[in-house]
Design an enzyme around this catalytic site. Structure first.
Site, short mmCIF file in Angstrom:
data_model
loop_
_atom_site.label_atom_id
_atom_site.label_comp_id
_atom_site.label_asym_id
_atom_site.label_seq_id
_atom_site.Cartn_x
_atom_site.Cartn_y
_atom_site.Cartn_z
N GLY A 16 0.77 -1.17 -0.14
CA GLY A 16 -0.15 -0.15 -0.05
C GLY A 16 0.78 1.25 -0.16
CG ASP A 53 3.63 -5.72 16.86
OD1 ASP A 53 3.18 -4.80 16.56
OD2 ASP A 53 3.09 -6.89 17.17
CG ASN A 76 2.29 3.58 5.97
OD1 ASN A 76 1.41 4.03 5.52
ND2 ASN A 76 2.43 2.15 5.88
CE1 TYR A 139 -7.89 3.92 9.56
CE2 TYR A 139 -9.58 5.28 8.61
CZ TYR A 139 -8.19 4.92 8.71
OH TYR A 139 -7.15 4.95 7.92
CB THR A 174 -4.54 0.31 0.12
OG1 THR A 174 -5.46 0.68 1.04
CG2 THR A 174 -3.74 1.58 -0.07
CG MET A 176 -7.88 -0.19 5.61
SD MET A 176 -7.12 1.44 6.33
CE MET A 176 -5.59 0.38 7.02
#
Length: 235
Positions: A16, A53, A76, A139, A174, A176
């Site tokens: 992405g 992570d 990002n 989100y 992307t 997502m």
């Protein structure tokens, strides 16, 4: 900030927008640490690959140790999220990655940036910093927090000369956004606009017309935007 000759670290660089940010940084003459939870998933030449992570404090500290020459931190990495009144574990996961993980990276790398002259931090936020797409309220809350965090960090890090830039965009093509039947911009265009903004010293980058419209609505009655958005969603 002059990207040519800079040293950047990009989180979520395996796909992405993150992948395009890392690739374009290389093209612009930067040294790049490309990171992902699964480092073997990064298929990009000309970068130094690190497993990371951002929700793991030990891993974040190790990355800051390994990449001690960074002067551009690109936050990002992020995940989508469900409804606030849905699965609470999902809400926690969204905030853990998008807000707490991003803040963890900043806290670890702020001293690194200071030692290297100040540099810059880029936080990938969203048009959802300013509105809620149905079904993704967690989100939206997380990205609103990233926007507010960026503004606060800009003040806290001003003394060490660190630029803090938040990047806001609508739908990009992307993983997502798979399954959403909306117009989507190429992630390469998002990366280009974001990097241009950092080079220009921008504190906010508004990538597309939809996001500009959303931000402009903040000075108006919120119900007016709600009506406009419902019309956009209507078939």
């Amino acid at each position: 900030m002059n990207i040519s000759g800079a040293t950047a670290l990009v989180t979520g660089a395996n796909r992405g927008i993150g992948l395009h940010l890392a690739a374009q940084l290389v093209e612009r003459g930067a040294k790049v640490y490309a990171t992902a939870r699964r480092p073997e998933s990064i298929g990009l030449d000309g970068v130094e690959i690190l497993g990371l992570d951002i929700t793991d404090p030990g891993g974040v500290a190790a990355a800051a140790q390994a990449a001690g020459d960074v002067d551009l931190l690109v936050n990002n990495a992020g995940i989508g999220g469900a409804a606030l009144l849905g699965d609470l574990a999902g809400v926690h996961a969204t905030m853990d990655v998008n807000f707490w993980g991003t803040l963890s990276m900043v806290r670890a790398f702020a001293p690194v940036l200071a030692r290297n002259g100040g540099g810059a931090i880029m936080n990938i936020a969203s048009s959802a910093s300013w509105f809620v797409f149905p079904g993704s309220s967690a989100y939206a809350v997380s990205k609103a927090a990233v926007w507010s965090m960026s503004s606060a960090l800009r003040q806290e890090l001003a003394g060490q000369g660190t630029l803090v830039t938040s990047v806001h965009l609508g739908a990009a093509d992307t993983d997502m956004m798979k399954g959403y039947d909306v117009p989507k911009m190429p992630p390469a265009d998002v990366a280009r606009a974001a990097l241009d903004g950092v080079e220009a010293g921008a504190v906010e980058v508004v990538v597309d017309e939809f996001t500009a419209m959303v931000k402009a609505s903040l000075s108006k009655d919120p119900r007016e935007f709600d009506r406009q958005f419902r019309q956009l969603l209507s078939p």
